[in-house]
Design a protein around this motif. Structure first.
Motif, PDB file in Angstrom:
ATOM      1  N   GLU A  18       0.853  -1.182   0.000  1.00 18.19           N
ATOM      2  CA  GLU A  18       0.000   0.000   0.000  1.00 18.19           C
ATOM      3  C   GLU A  18       0.897   1.242   0.000  1.00 18.19           C
ATOM      4  OE1 GLU A  18      -2.689   2.216   3.319  1.00 18.19           O
ATOM      5  OE2 GLU A  18      -3.013   0.055   3.127  1.00 18.19           O
ATOM      6  N   TYR A  19       0.549   2.215  -0.809  1.00 18.65           N
ATOM      7  CA  TYR A  19       1.262   3.494  -0.849  1.00 18.65           C
ATOM      8  C   TYR A  19       0.445   4.533  -0.083  1.00 18.65           C
ATOM      9  CZ  TYR A  19       3.551   1.414  -4.995  1.00 18.65           C
ATOM     10  OH  TYR A  19       4.214   0.600  -5.868  1.00 18.65           O
ATOM     11  N   PRO A  20       1.110   5.561   0.477  1.00 17.91           N
ATOM     12  CA  PRO A  20       0.346   6.631   1.136  1.00 17.91           C
ATOM     13  C   PRO A  20      -0.713   7.247   0.213  1.00 17.91           C
ATOM     14  CG  PRO A  20       2.660   6.829   1.692  1.00 17.91           C
ATOM     15  CD  PRO A  20       2.554   5.750   0.631  1.00 17.91           C
ATOM     16  N   SER A  21      -0.440   7.303  -1.068  1.00 16.05           N
ATOM     17  CA  SER A  21      -1.400   7.885  -2.011  1.00 16.05           C
ATOM     18  C   SER A  21      -2.649   7.009  -2.206  1.00 16.05           C
ATOM     19  CB  SER A  21      -0.734   8.147  -3.359  1.00 16.05           C
ATOM     20  OG  SER A  21      -0.232   6.938  -3.894  1.00 16.05           O
ATOM     21  N   ASP A  22      -2.631   5.780  -1.699  1.00 11.34           N
ATOM     22  CA  ASP A  22      -3.777   4.870  -1.802  1.00 11.34           C
ATOM     23  C   ASP A  22      -4.808   5.097  -0.705  1.00 11.34           C
ATOM     24  OD1 ASP A  22      -2.487   3.526  -3.927  1.00 11.34           O
ATOM     25  OD2 ASP A  22      -1.522   2.109  -2.542  1.00 11.34           O
ATOM     26  N   TYR A  23      -4.441   5.858   0.316  1.00  8.67           N
ATOM     27  CA  TYR A  23      -5.254   5.967   1.521  1.00  8.67           C
ATOM     28  C   TYR A  23      -6.717   6.328   1.226  1.00  8.67           C
ATOM     29  CZ  TYR A  23      -6.915   7.330   6.102  1.00  8.67           C
ATOM     30  OH  TYR A  23      -7.660   7.443   7.250  1.00  8.67           O
ATOM     31  N   ASP A  24      -6.948   7.385   0.463  1.00  9.84           N
ATOM     32  CA  ASP A  24      -8.331   7.824   0.217  1.00  9.84           C
ATOM     33  C   ASP A  24      -9.149   6.764  -0.513  1.00  9.84           C
ATOM     34  OD1 ASP A  24      -7.907  10.226   1.526  1.00  9.84           O
ATOM     35  OD2 ASP A  24      -7.482  11.339  -0.314  1.00  9.84           O
ATOM     36  N   LEU A  42      -4.871  -4.938  -7.012  1.00  9.27           N
ATOM     37  CA  LEU A  42      -5.314  -4.088  -8.114  1.00  9.27           C
ATOM     38  C   LEU A  42      -5.675  -4.921  -9.325  1.00  9.27           C
ATOM     39  CD1 LEU A  42      -2.678  -2.531  -6.644  1.00  9.27           C
ATOM     40  CD2 LEU A  42      -3.482  -0.775  -8.161  1.00  9.27           C
ATOM     41  N   VAL A  43      -6.692  -4.458 -10.021  1.00  8.36           N
ATOM     42  CA  VAL A  43      -7.023  -4.946 -11.356  1.00  8.36           C
ATOM     43  C   VAL A  43      -6.786  -3.732 -12.244  1.00  8.36           C
ATOM     44  CG1 VAL A  43      -8.836  -5.779 -12.879  1.00  8.36           C
ATOM     45  CG2 VAL A  43      -8.676  -6.666 -10.543  1.00  8.36           C
ATOM     46  N   GLY A  44      -5.751  -3.800 -13.040  1.00  6.93           N
ATOM     47  CA  GLY A  44      -5.314  -2.623 -13.777  1.00  6.93           C
ATOM     48  C   GLY A  44      -4.818  -1.601 -12.773  1.00  6.93           C
ATOM     49  N   THR A  45      -5.403  -0.413 -12.786  1.00  9.53           N
ATOM     50  CA  THR A  45      -5.031   0.622 -11.820  1.00  9.53           C
ATOM     51  C   THR A  45      -6.080   0.779 -10.718  1.00  9.53           C
ATOM     52  OG1 THR A  45      -6.078   2.341 -13.166  1.00  9.53           O
ATOM     53  CG2 THR A  45      -3.727   1.928 -13.555  1.00  9.53           C
ATOM     54  N   LEU A  46      -7.124  -0.038 -10.740  1.00  7.92           N
ATOM     55  CA  LEU A  46      -8.210   0.034  -9.776  1.00  7.92           C
ATOM     56  C   LEU A  46      -7.886  -0.804  -8.535  1.00  7.92           C
ATOM     57  CD1 LEU A  46     -11.158   0.920  -9.127  1.00  7.92           C
ATOM     58  CD2 LEU A  46     -11.875  -1.227 -10.199  1.00  7.92           C
ATOM     59  N   ILE A  47      -7.905  -0.170  -7.371  1.00 10.46           N
ATOM     60  CA  ILE A  47      -7.712  -0.901  -6.115  1.00 10.46           C
ATOM     61  C   ILE A  47      -9.003  -1.657  -5.817  1.00 10.46           C
ATOM     62  CG2 ILE A  47      -7.373  -0.693  -3.617  1.00 10.46           C
ATOM     63  CD1 ILE A  47      -5.610   1.758  -4.200  1.00 10.46           C
ATOM     64  N   VAL A  48      -8.890  -2.986  -5.724  1.00  4.85           N
ATOM     65  CA  VAL A  48     -10.061  -3.832  -5.493  1.00  4.85           C
ATOM     66  C   VAL A  48      -9.997  -4.578  -4.166  1.00  4.85           C
ATOM     67  CG1 VAL A  48     -10.555  -4.076  -7.960  1.00  4.85           C
ATOM     68  CG2 VAL A  48      -9.090  -5.766  -6.802  1.00  4.85           C
ATOM     69  N   GLY A  49      -8.893  -4.407  -3.442  1.00  3.43           N
ATOM     70  CA  GLY A  49      -8.767  -5.067  -2.152  1.00  3.43           C
ATOM     71  C   GLY A  49      -7.639  -4.463  -1.352  1.00  3.43           C
TER      72      GLY A  49
END
Length: 169
Positions: A11-17, A54-61
């Motif tokens: 997980e990256y900090p930019s993933d938080y939201d 991720l699936v592509g660039t979409l966080i799915v889990g």
């Protein structure tokens, strides 16, 4: 069922939201009152043990592990393990679980606790905490309070209150 190309990464900090929005969709606004959430308040997850799917660039889990003390024993609390509702039942949660547990074991952690469904988590080595052995900071169904030893005998010292380790710890 269509096969997904799944990428699991830290997980990256930019993933938080994006992850917080996913938690809201999966668990709703009442999640903050749950004992597992209250246990993690003020204690950030371990960055090296927090993963996204991720699936592509979409966080799915997403899965996070946060340091706690289980009585006198160091431990990690797993959670939340979240899968985007539209992507459930595709093995994403299992892949995240196995990745996080393997990483925790490799990093030298020996004990993980969580609140969840024993039939699901049993396959990863989780068992029900014996009644009265550990105490969470709020109510929980005893059948859903689980532990997993990543090192033999790690649960022996775990007795008493489970408490978060604040960021400064």
């Amino acid at each position: 069922m269509t096969s997904l190309v799944l990428t699991i990464r830290h997980e990256y900090p930019s993933d938080y939201d994006a992850i917080e929005r996913m938690h809201e969709r999966a668990f709703g606004p009442g999640r903050f009152a749950r004992t597992a959430y209250r246990l993690r308040e003020g204690a950030p997850p371990v960055a090296d043990l927090s993963y996204c799917a991720l699936v592509g660039t979409l966080i799915v889990g997403s899965v996070r592990l946060t340091p706690v003390r289980a009585g006198d024993a160091p431990a990690l609390v797993l959670g939340p393990l979240t899968v985007e509702p539209a992507f459930k039942d595709r093995g994403i949660g299992a892949a995240l679980m196995q990745t996080s547990l393997d990483a925790a074991k490799q990093a030298g952690h020996r004990l993980v606790v969580l609140v969840g469904d024993e039939p699901y988590y049993r396959r990863f080595g989780f068992r029900v905490v014996p009644a009265g052995r550990l105490i969470l900071p709020g109510p929980v169904d005893p059948a859903r309070f689980l532990y997993c030893e990543l090192g033999e005998g790690a649960f022996e010292a775990a007795q008493g209150a489970v408490r978060a380790l604040p960021a400064a710890a």
